[in-house]
Design a protein around this motif. Structure first.
Motif, mmCIF file in Angstrom:
data_model
loop_
_atom_site.group_PDB
_atom_site.id
_atom_site.type_symbol
_atom_site.label_atom_id
_atom_site.label_comp_id
_atom_site.label_asym_id
_atom_site.label_seq_id
_atom_site.Cartn_x
_atom_site.Cartn_y
_atom_site.Cartn_z
ATOM 1 N N ASN A 170 0.775 -1.163 0.058
ATOM 2 C CA ASN A 170 0.091 0.044 0.006
ATOM 3 C C ASN A 170 0.842 1.249 0.110
ATOM 4 O O ASN A 170 0.534 2.244 -0.908
ATOM 5 C CB ASN A 170 -1.196 0.019 1.218
ATOM 6 C CG ASN A 170 -1.924 -1.086 0.903
ATOM 7 O OD1 ASN A 170 -2.357 -1.532 0.077
ATOM 8 N ND2 ASN A 170 -2.438 -1.641 2.345
ATOM 9 N N GLN A 171 1.887 1.293 0.785
ATOM 10 C CA GLN A 171 2.944 2.325 0.866
ATOM 11 C C GLN A 171 4.165 1.907 1.383
ATOM 12 O O GLN A 171 4.329 0.844 2.124
ATOM 13 C CB GLN A 171 2.163 3.356 1.624
ATOM 14 C CG GLN A 171 2.024 3.040 3.094
ATOM 15 C CD GLN A 171 1.419 4.325 3.989
ATOM 16 O OE1 GLN A 171 1.282 5.459 3.377
ATOM 17 N NE2 GLN A 171 1.457 4.194 5.281
ATOM 18 N N GLY A 172 4.984 2.551 1.158
ATOM 19 C CA GLY A 172 6.472 2.343 1.674
ATOM 20 C C GLY A 172 7.464 3.087 1.167
ATOM 21 O O GLY A 172 7.468 4.072 0.278
ATOM 22 N N SER A 173 8.914 2.714 1.318
ATOM 23 C CA SER A 173 9.886 3.468 0.963
ATOM 24 C C SER A 173 11.137 2.314 0.461
ATOM 25 O O SER A 173 10.742 1.214 0.812
ATOM 26 C CB SER A 173 10.341 4.328 1.988
ATOM 27 O OG SER A 173 11.098 3.489 2.813
ATOM 28 N N PHE A 174 11.653 2.727 -0.625
ATOM 29 C CA PHE A 174 12.965 2.036 -1.142
ATOM 30 C C PHE A 174 14.192 2.754 -0.861
ATOM 31 O O PHE A 174 14.430 3.777 -1.520
ATOM 32 C CB PHE A 174 12.655 1.518 -2.309
ATOM 33 C CG PHE A 174 13.919 0.856 -3.132
ATOM 34 C CD1 PHE A 174 14.601 0.042 -2.549
ATOM 35 C CD2 PHE A 174 14.181 1.264 -4.430
ATOM 36 C CE1 PHE A 174 15.753 -0.406 -2.972
ATOM 37 C CE2 PHE A 174 15.162 0.765 -4.827
ATOM 38 C CZ PHE A 174 16.260 -0.153 -4.304
ATOM 39 N N LEU A 175 14.924 2.423 -0.061
ATOM 40 C CA LEU A 175 16.250 3.013 0.368
ATOM 41 C C LEU A 175 17.316 2.663 -0.845
ATOM 42 O O LEU A 175 17.889 1.396 -0.632
ATOM 43 C CB LEU A 175 17.038 3.254 1.767
ATOM 44 C CG LEU A 175 18.096 3.690 2.043
ATOM 45 C CD1 LEU A 175 18.040 5.191 1.625
ATOM 46 C CD2 LEU A 175 18.487 3.228 3.288
ATOM 47 N N PHE A 176 17.471 3.300 -1.925
ATOM 48 C CA PHE A 176 18.591 2.896 -2.931
ATOM 49 C C PHE A 176 19.767 3.102 -2.576
ATOM 50 O O PHE A 176 20.039 4.342 -2.361
ATOM 51 C CB PHE A 176 17.816 3.610 -4.233
ATOM 52 C CG PHE A 176 18.870 3.072 -5.267
ATOM 53 C CD1 PHE A 176 19.022 1.918 -5.783
ATOM 54 C CD2 PHE A 176 19.680 4.082 -6.033
ATOM 55 C CE1 PHE A 176 19.756 1.829 -6.914
ATOM 56 C CE2 PHE A 176 20.491 3.895 -7.060
ATOM 57 C CZ PHE A 176 20.504 2.628 -7.445
ATOM 58 N N THR A 177 20.619 2.367 -2.551
ATOM 59 C CA THR A 177 22.287 2.627 -2.362
ATOM 60 C C THR A 177 23.001 2.053 -3.490
ATOM 61 O O THR A 177 22.755 0.844 -4.025
ATOM 62 C CB THR A 177 22.385 1.780 -0.884
ATOM 63 O OG1 THR A 177 21.657 2.153 -0.059
ATOM 64 C CG2 THR A 177 24.066 1.894 -0.655
ATOM 65 N N LEU A 178 23.945 2.890 -3.760
ATOM 66 C CA LEU A 178 25.031 2.657 -4.777
ATOM 67 C C LEU A 178 26.444 2.689 -4.049
ATOM 68 O O LEU A 178 26.695 3.948 -4.350
ATOM 69 C CB LEU A 178 24.695 3.269 -6.200
ATOM 70 C CG LEU A 178 25.397 2.907 -7.141
ATOM 71 C CD1 LEU A 178 25.192 1.645 -7.615
ATOM 72 C CD2 LEU A 178 25.040 4.149 -8.345
ATOM 73 N N GLN A 179 27.146 1.699 -3.911
ATOM 74 C CA GLN A 179 28.634 1.851 -3.517
ATOM 75 C C GLN A 179 28.556 3.041 -2.565
ATOM 76 O O GLN A 179 29.696 3.669 -2.386
ATOM 77 C CB GLN A 179 29.376 2.112 -4.796
ATOM 78 C CG GLN A 179 29.247 1.177 -5.756
ATOM 79 C CD GLN A 179 29.756 -0.378 -5.318
ATOM 80 O OE1 GLN A 179 30.741 -0.334 -4.249
ATOM 81 N NE2 GLN A 179 29.200 -1.378 -5.758
ATOM 82 N N ASN A 180 27.544 2.921 -1.539
ATOM 83 C CA ASN A 180 27.892 4.195 -0.561
ATOM 84 C C ASN A 180 28.044 5.606 -0.958
ATOM 85 O O ASN A 180 28.186 6.520 -0.387
ATOM 86 C CB ASN A 180 28.985 3.749 0.611
ATOM 87 C CG ASN A 180 28.856 2.667 1.153
ATOM 88 O OD1 ASN A 180 27.547 2.402 1.589
ATOM 89 N ND2 ASN A 180 29.956 1.731 1.464
ATOM 90 N N ILE A 181 27.788 5.631 -2.227
ATOM 91 C CA ILE A 181 27.813 6.990 -2.939
ATOM 92 C C ILE A 181 26.350 7.703 -2.861
ATOM 93 O O ILE A 181 26.168 8.768 -2.512
ATOM 94 C CB ILE A 181 28.282 7.134 -4.275
ATOM 95 C CG1 ILE A 181 29.908 6.648 -4.038
ATOM 96 C CG2 ILE A 181 28.444 8.500 -4.788
ATOM 97 C CD1 ILE A 181 30.572 6.526 -5.460
ATOM 98 N N VAL A 182 25.500 6.788 -3.413
ATOM 99 C CA VAL A 182 24.087 7.315 -3.558
ATOM 100 C C VAL A 182 23.257 6.639 -2.277
ATOM 101 O O VAL A 182 23.262 5.425 -2.183
ATOM 102 C CB VAL A 182 23.462 7.056 -4.828
ATOM 103 C CG1 VAL A 182 22.063 7.443 -4.910
ATOM 104 C CG2 VAL A 182 24.282 7.817 -5.750
ATOM 105 N N ASN A 183 22.504 7.365 -1.491
ATOM 106 C CA ASN A 183 21.578 7.164 -0.373
ATOM 107 C C ASN A 183 20.348 7.734 -0.967
ATOM 108 O O ASN A 183 20.205 8.932 -0.443
ATOM 109 C CB ASN A 183 22.014 7.200 0.777
ATOM 110 C CG ASN A 183 23.328 5.982 1.153
ATOM 111 O OD1 ASN A 183 23.113 4.664 1.145
ATOM 112 N ND2 ASN A 183 24.671 6.376 1.008
#
Length: 694
Positions: free
Chosen positions: A408-421
């Motif tokens: 229904n709802q939520g979040s996705f914490l996208f991480t890329l090599q500790n550069i992108v959060n």
């Protein structure tokens, strides 16, 4: 013997022949303790052998008992006289055990007095257990007779328990229960024979507690357990968790004169704690769970089955880690006591599931938060939704999940090599499907991240940054998902939008991935040639984004962002603050940003405050009725043009809306009638007391 030196008195002897054993003052001593035999053993009913104890330690018999579940310590004084060993055994005893300890639990002082009654031809026994303290409480009192010539009625004892400690029983249930505690009181009758003993009475539970190791949850039990011939009834026992939530019980444990135990117990919990584990304790799934429903425990000790039908309640947070590696900082099972020469390894948390099978039918609603730790340090999904899921854990520890989880709802914490959060908001309607192996789930989730970017490279007259909606989709295998990226430009002139799509090849995955990195890291689109000013602004964006990532890690309940862009020949200096959070148990959602656009190089003294804020309030628990208010900055496509001089700086709006899911139009207008709750009355076959089952 067993690394202990035993001393024997000199000139004492034991004589064996085919019909008789003669023992003369055969004494064994160990320091200041003594254990001695004297007498004759034969088929002659008059022959008697006497055993005497002088400060003898019961722990000296451990090598003979050889049972890891039995640990008896204490100091014995007194005598034991046995007559007619081969026929009707007559026992006269007067024994006192000081400092009696059973399974590491101090019980007190025990005294045993027995006397053979020649007229009744039975053995009278009286056993007392007194807990030494301020009041010297008598916790156990056993009085009665044993008739060795009886066939069906050999035993006739009265047993009284007064705050008897259950800690002594912990080794017998240690395979799945620990921290057993509390006390029991009651009056009991012991009858039957030594081959078929009958134990009857009511046990009142006082402060009884236990921890279910697999769940890592402490429970307290209260009320009365009824003991009947070959049955133990739990119809009036209340189970309570550490937060005070209750579960009523119903059922029994049957046995064949204390052998071949079989369980048939049901619990009806109401918002009770069902799970409280961390990743060290269970790497398959862990977290906290509160639920209401029906739990059925049945089967034998070596083939115990736990059937669970539950609905999640508020406070449930389950984590399913799909990443197989942990960072060193998260590994807490090695503790450095002395960094120079000593390390200590804490034993692994292991639960023996031998003989235990678990079947769970879980109705998951929006009260439960599910968190998935994605592989390859890709990030984590935190969401709530609805699902009818089935979980199985067999006695080998194999774990299976079946069912679809609709988000229904939520979040996705996208991480890329500790550069992108970057924290993406999951768009409603996403789905995660399991069909057995938890690591072979299928995912179909789409998430949104809102940012701003400059289009000055495309349209030089468009000096102010515009809103960009970044969409990230995860598809196919959850363990190795296929990631697609797309973007939209909301509230912008259609001609500029078409020109942007014409310059960026949205069908090329490599190009779109490049755009994703630029938008998330630098807050701009990627072009073949970047001006020096644009490169400088991107550097400031990179620093601002890293600062935003650090701020967001302060609390998982807030997503905080700060963005700064210096001015250049085309744009003005800009500072922006973003905040996204939820209040009042996710009933109120706030998402927005506020910024200040500073002085332009033209020398104008004006500064503009711009911002986009959305506030959404759920009027009902199910979220069908909601109120939404917003403020949106009006960004003209081309600045300093006369036709836009009178454009209002902001647009506000407020609205109320209703949402309902349906499979057909007739269902949309159908009014659901209230269903009466079913109540089943179960009769206790012993006392015929009506008991509420559900």
């Amino acid at each position: 013997v067993n690394n202990v030196a035993l001393n024997f008195d000199e000139n004492k002897f034991i004589v064996f022949d085919s019909t008789k054993m003669i023992i003369r003052d055969f004494n064994i001593s160990l320091d200041d303790t003594r254990f001695g035999f004297d007498g004759d053993i034969s088929e002659d009913p008059k022959d008697t052998v006497k055993v005497e104890f002088t400060n003898w330690q019961l722990s000296n018999f451990d090598i003979l008992i050889n049972n890891p579940d039995l640990d008896i310590d204490g100091s014995v004084n007194g005598y034991l006289s046995v007559t007619d060993v081969y026929n009707a055994v007559n026992i006269d005893a007067n024994i006192v055990v000081d400092d009696l300890v059973f399974n590491k639990e101090t019980l007190g002082t025990a005294s045993l007095l027995t006397k053979w009654d020649p007229f009744e031809k039975s053995l009278f026994s009286h056993l007392e257990l007194i807990k030494i303290g301020n009041s010297n409480e008598k916790v156990l009192n056993l009085t009665g007779r044993y008739n060795p010539k009886g066939i069906e009625q050999q035993l006739n004892y009265d047993l009284i328990l007064d705050k008897f400690s259950f800690k002594t029983l912990e080794p017998f249930v240690s395979t799945f229960i620990s921290d057993l505690g509390g006390y029991g009181s009651g009056d009991f009758k012991v009858s039957g024979s030594t081959q078929k003993p009958v134990f009857e009475g009511d046990l009142n539970l006082i402060g009884t507690k236990a921890k279910i190791d697999y769940l890592n949850v402490d429970y307290q039990l209260s009320n009365i357990v009824k003991f009947r011939e070959n049955r133990i009834l739990f119809n009036e026992v209340i189970v309570q968790d550490s937060l005070g939530h209750n579960a009523a019980s119903l059922g029994s444990i049957t046995h064949n004169y204390f052998t071949d135990f079989k369980f048939d117990i049901r619990l009806f919990p109401q918002n009770i704690s069902c799970l409280n584990t961390n990743q060290t304790q269970n790497n398959m799934f862990y977290g906290k769970a509160f639920a209401s429903g029906d739990i059925h425990m049945h089967g034998s000790i070596d083939n115990l089955i736990l059937d669970v039908t539950m609905e999640s309640d508020r406070g449930t947070e389950i984590v399913i880690p799909l990443n197989n590696s942990l960072e060193l900082t998260e590994t807490d099972y090695i503790v450095f006591i002395n960094t120079q020469d000593t390390i200590t390894k804490i034993p692994d948390y292991k639960v023996d599931l031998t003989g235990l099978s678990i079947n769970m039918n879980l109705s998951v609603n929006q009260n439960a938060n599910i968190e998935l730790l994605l592989p390859y340090n890709m990030g984590r999904i935190n969401a709530n939704g609805n699902s009818e899921m089935t979980m199985h854990v067999n006695s080998r520890g194999d774990f299976e999940i079946f069912g679809d989880y609709s988000i229904n709802q939520g979040s996705f914490l996208f991480t890329l090599q500790n550069i992108v959060n970057r924290r993406f908001s999951i768009i409603e309607g996403g789905k995660i499907s399991w069909n057995g192996n938890p690591y072979e789930a299928l995912i179909n989730v789409r998430a949104l991240y809102k940012t701003k970017a400059s289009l000055a490279e495309i349209e030089p007259d468009l000096t102010r940054r515009v809103n960009v909606d970044c969409y990230l989709s995860l598809k196919e295998q959850l363990f190795d998902p296929v990631i697609d990226f797309s973007f939209k430009l909301p509230n912008i002139d259609k001609n500029v939008e078409q020109l942007t799509y014409a310059m960026i090849d949205t069908t090329n995955d490599a190009v779109m991935n490049q755009q994703l990195i630029y938008l998330l890291v630098l807050g701009s689109f990627s072009y073949d040639q970047l001006s020096t000013a644009t490169i400088g602004a991107s550097s400031f964006n990179l620093i601002s984004n890293q600062l935003s990532s650090w701020l967001s890690q302060i609390s998982k309940d807030f997503d905080i962002g700060i963005n700064y862009r210096p001015g250049d020949d085309l744009s003005r200096e800009e500072v922006e603050f973003a905040l996204s959070t939820q209040f009042f148990d996710n009933r109120v959602t706030v998402d927005g940003n506020v910024g200040v656009i500073g002085l332009q190089n033209t020398g104008s003294a004006a500064s503009d405050i711009v911002g986009d804020v959305n506030i959404e309030v759920k009027l009902t628990d199910d979220g069908r009725f909601r109120i939404k208010a917003f403020n949106r900055s009006n960004v003209s496509n081309i600045e300093n043009v006369n036709q836009y001089d009178n454009l209002a700086p902001n647009t506000q709006g407020i609205g109320i809306f209703y949402r309902k899911e349906f499979d057909s139009f007739s269902e949309l207008f159908r009014r659901r009638s209230a269903q009466p709750k079913n109540t089943t009355i179960v009769q206790d076959s012993i006392q015929s007391e009506p008991l509420l089952k559900k």
